[in-house]
Design a protein around this motif. Structure first.
Motif, mmCIF file in Angstrom:
data_model
loop_
_atom_site.group_PDB
_atom_site.id
_atom_site.type_symbol
_atom_site.label_atom_id
_atom_site.label_comp_id
_atom_site.label_asym_id
_atom_site.label_seq_id
_atom_site.Cartn_x
_atom_site.Cartn_y
_atom_site.Cartn_z
ATOM 1 N N GLY A 16 17.349 101.949 9.187
ATOM 2 C CA GLY A 16 17.442 101.703 10.395
ATOM 3 C C GLY A 16 16.194 102.030 11.339
ATOM 4 N N ASP A 36 10.533 101.708 0.055
ATOM 5 C CA ASP A 36 12.155 102.304 0.014
ATOM 6 C C ASP A 36 12.573 101.646 -1.355
ATOM 7 O OD1 ASP A 36 14.873 101.978 0.825
ATOM 8 O OD2 ASP A 36 14.016 101.897 2.908
ATOM 9 N N TYR A 163 19.676 121.038 6.675
ATOM 10 C CA TYR A 163 19.001 119.776 7.128
ATOM 11 C C TYR A 163 18.188 120.362 8.236
ATOM 12 C CZ TYR A 163 18.795 114.999 9.556
ATOM 13 O OH TYR A 163 18.440 113.913 10.120
ATOM 14 N N THR A 198 22.299 103.645 12.598
ATOM 15 C CA THR A 198 21.232 103.225 11.443
ATOM 16 C C THR A 198 22.472 103.119 10.228
ATOM 17 O OG1 THR A 198 21.067 105.265 10.797
ATOM 18 C CG2 THR A 198 19.246 104.424 12.572
HETATM 19 N N1 LIG Z 1 20.385 108.183 12.454
HETATM 20 C C1 LIG Z 1 20.247 109.244 12.957
HETATM 21 O O1 LIG Z 1 21.189 109.566 13.682
HETATM 22 C C2 LIG Z 1 19.171 110.247 12.950
HETATM 23 C C3 LIG Z 1 19.112 111.393 13.686
HETATM 24 C C4 LIG Z 1 18.216 112.033 13.512
HETATM 25 C C5 LIG Z 1 17.152 111.930 12.279
HETATM 26 N N2 LIG Z 1 17.290 110.899 11.592
HETATM 27 C C6 LIG Z 1 16.434 110.832 10.559
HETATM 28 O O2 LIG Z 1 15.909 109.572 10.651
HETATM 29 C C7 LIG Z 1 15.512 109.353 8.970
HETATM 30 C C8 LIG Z 1 15.792 107.944 8.887
HETATM 31 O O3 LIG Z 1 17.211 107.834 8.663
HETATM 32 P P1 LIG Z 1 17.817 106.559 9.051
HETATM 33 O O4 LIG Z 1 19.123 106.835 10.167
HETATM 34 O O5 LIG Z 1 16.941 105.370 9.614
HETATM 35 O O6 LIG Z 1 18.709 106.152 7.933
HETATM 36 P P2 LIG Z 1 18.845 104.760 7.080
HETATM 37 O O7 LIG Z 1 20.047 105.146 5.998
HETATM 38 O O8 LIG Z 1 19.129 103.650 8.007
HETATM 39 O O9 LIG Z 1 17.517 104.477 6.313
HETATM 40 C C9 LIG Z 1 16.927 105.585 5.465
HETATM 41 C C10 LIG Z 1 16.262 104.646 4.339
HETATM 42 O O10 LIG Z 1 15.696 105.507 3.363
HETATM 43 C C11 LIG Z 1 16.019 104.984 1.924
HETATM 44 N N3 LIG Z 1 15.976 105.729 0.821
HETATM 45 C C12 LIG Z 1 16.828 106.806 0.448
HETATM 46 N N4 LIG Z 1 16.530 107.205 -0.608
HETATM 47 C C13 LIG Z 1 15.166 106.840 -0.799
HETATM 48 C C14 LIG Z 1 14.041 107.056 -1.701
HETATM 49 N N5 LIG Z 1 14.446 108.105 -2.842
HETATM 50 N N6 LIG Z 1 12.966 106.584 -1.770
HETATM 51 C C15 LIG Z 1 12.770 105.906 -0.897
HETATM 52 N N7 LIG Z 1 13.391 105.367 0.214
HETATM 53 C C16 LIG Z 1 14.737 106.053 0.202
HETATM 54 C C17 LIG Z 1 17.136 104.157 2.191
HETATM 55 O O11 LIG Z 1 17.380 103.089 1.081
HETATM 56 C C18 LIG Z 1 17.122 103.548 3.480
HETATM 57 O O12 LIG Z 1 16.633 102.133 3.702
HETATM 58 C C19 LIG Z 1 15.908 110.311 8.296
HETATM 59 O O13 LIG Z 1 14.857 111.436 7.975
HETATM 60 C C20 LIG Z 1 16.949 111.034 9.024
HETATM 61 O O14 LIG Z 1 17.139 112.380 8.716
HETATM 62 C C21 LIG Z 1 18.518 110.067 11.678
#
Ligand SMILES: NC(=O)c1ccc[n+]([C@@H]2O[C@H](COP(=O)([O-])OP(=O)(O)OC[C@H]3O[C@@H](n4cnc5c(N)ncnc54)[C@H](O)[C@@H]3O)[C@@H](O)[C@H]2O)c1
Length: 255
Positions: A16, A36, A163, A198
Motif C-alpha cells: 500500500g 517485495d 509491534y 492498505t
Molecule cells: N496500514 C497502516 O495503517 C499502517 C499504520 C502504521 C504503520 N504501518 C506500517 O507501514 C509499513 C507498510 O505497511 P502497509 O500498510 O503498506 O502494508 P501492505 O501489506 O500494503 O504492504 C506491505 C508489503 O510488504 C511486503 N512483504 C511482506 N513480507 C515481505 C518480505 N519478507 N520481504 C519483502 N516484502 C515483504 C508485502 O508483500 C506487501 O507488499 C509496515 O511497516 C507497517 O507496519 C502501516
C-alpha cells in the motif's frame, strides 16, 4: 533533493504505502525498484510505472543487497523508502499476560522486532552504504532514508507491545541514523502513520475497515489513503531541511 536522475529502493514496494510512493516518485522521473515478495502485484506495478520489480525477501541480507545492486545499476541510489511487512509471527500475540495467564512468547516479540526494526535497520544501513559512494549533489547531499514507524510507537494499544516496541525503535533510529550519516550527506527521517487503508487491511474488506477504524480518527473521519503517505514521502525526499525526526501522519488520531 532532486530525485529525477536517481534511483529509489522501496522495500514493500508492491504494498500500500510502497506502491503509492513508487507511482509518485516514478512520475517525477526517478528509477524505482520495488523490493517485495508479491510477484504478481510487483511486476504489474513495475510495468505500469516503468520501474523494476526485484523479488526480495526482506528477512535476508543477500536478497536486500541484490535489490540495492539492481537500483544502483539503473542510477545512483538517492532514496530508500522502507515500507515492508513480513512473514507472520510464529504464534499468537495479545496482551503481555492474557486472561488465561499465558504470556506472549519471546519468539513472538523477537519476530516482530526483527521484521519491523532489525530488517528496517538492515535496509537503512545497506542503502546508506551504497549512497556513501555517490557523488554529492551541488547541495552536498548524497541520499535520504525514509523509514515507516507507526503511531503505535508513540502510544500503542493493549496487545501491541512487540509491534509498538519495534516502531518505537524506528522513531529513535530516525535521529540516531541522521547523526551517523550526516558526515556522508545522507538524511534520515521516519513517517508515523495512523490507520491507513492498505493491503494489510484488504482481507477485512474496505467498507468494514472504514467502519471500524474511520471513526477513531479526529478529522477527517476516515482511514488514511496510501497516496497521503506518498505525498509526505516525496516532501521528505525533496526537502533537504527535513532530517532526524519522525512526522506523525494520522488525522490527529490518539488511541
Ligand atoms: N496500514 C497502516 O495503517 C499502517 C499504520 C502504521 C504503520 N504501518 C506500517 O507501514 C509499513 C507498510 O505497511 P502497509 O500498510 O503498506 O502494508 P501492505 O501489506 O500494503 O504492504 C506491505 C508489503 O510488504 C511486503 N512483504 C511482506 N513480507 C515481505 C518480505 N519478507 N520481504 C519483502 N516484502 C515483504 C508485502 O508483500 C506487501 O507488499 C509496515 O511497516 C507497517 O507496519 C502501516
Amino acid at each position: 533533493m532532486d530525485i529525477s536522475n536517481g534511483s529509489v529502493l522501496i522495500s514493500g514496494g508492491a504494498g500500500g504505502f510502497g506502491g503509492a510512493t513508487a507511482r509518485r516518485l516514478a512520475a517525477l522521473g526517478a528509477k524505482v525498484v520495488l523490493a517485495d515478495l508479491a510477484d504478481e502485484r510487483g511486476a504489474e506495478l513495475a510495468a505500469e510505472i516503468g520501474g523494476l520489480y526485484v523479488q526480495t525477501d526482506i528477512m535476508d541480507e543477500t536478497s536486500i543487497q541484490a535489490a540495492i545492486d539492481a537500483a544502483i545499476s539503473l542510477a545512483p541510489l538517492r532514496a530508500a523508502v522502507i515500507a515492508h511487512g513480513g512473514p507472520p509471527p510464529p504464534d499468537k500475540g495479545g496482551r503481555t499476560i492474557g486472561r488465561d495467564g499465558s504470556r506472549v512468547s519471546i519468539a513472538h516479540f523477537a519476530h516482530l522486532v526483527s521484521v519491523y526494526l532489525v530488517q528496517a535497520y538492515a535496509v537503512s544501513s545497506m542503502a546508506a552504504q551504497a549512497m556513501a559512494t555517490n557523488e554529492p549533489l551541488a547541495s552536498g547531499q548524497r541520499g535520504v532514508i525514509v523509514n515507516t514507524a507507526s503511531i503505535a510507537g508513540f502510544e500503542g494499544q493493549p496487545g501491541q507491545v512487540p509491534y509498538g516496541a519495534a516502531k518505537g525503535g524506528i522513531i529513535s533510529m530516525a535521529l540516531n541514523l541522521a547523526r551517523d550519516l550526516a558526515p556522508l550527506g545522507v538524511r534520515s527521517m521516519a513517517i508515523a502513520p495512523g490507520t491507513f487503508l492498505t493491503y494489510a487491511y484488504a482481507q477485512m474488506g474496505a467498507n468494514k475497515a472504514q467502519e471500524t477504524f474511520g471513526p477513531m480518527v479526529l478529522n477527517p473521519k476516515r482511514m488514511g489513503e496510501p497516496e497521503e503517505y506518498a505525498m509526505l514521502a516525496q516532501q521528505i525526499i525533496e526537502n533537504d531541511f527535513l532530517n532526524g525526526t519522525t512526522i506523525r501522519l494520522d488525522g490527529g488520531q490518539r488511541f
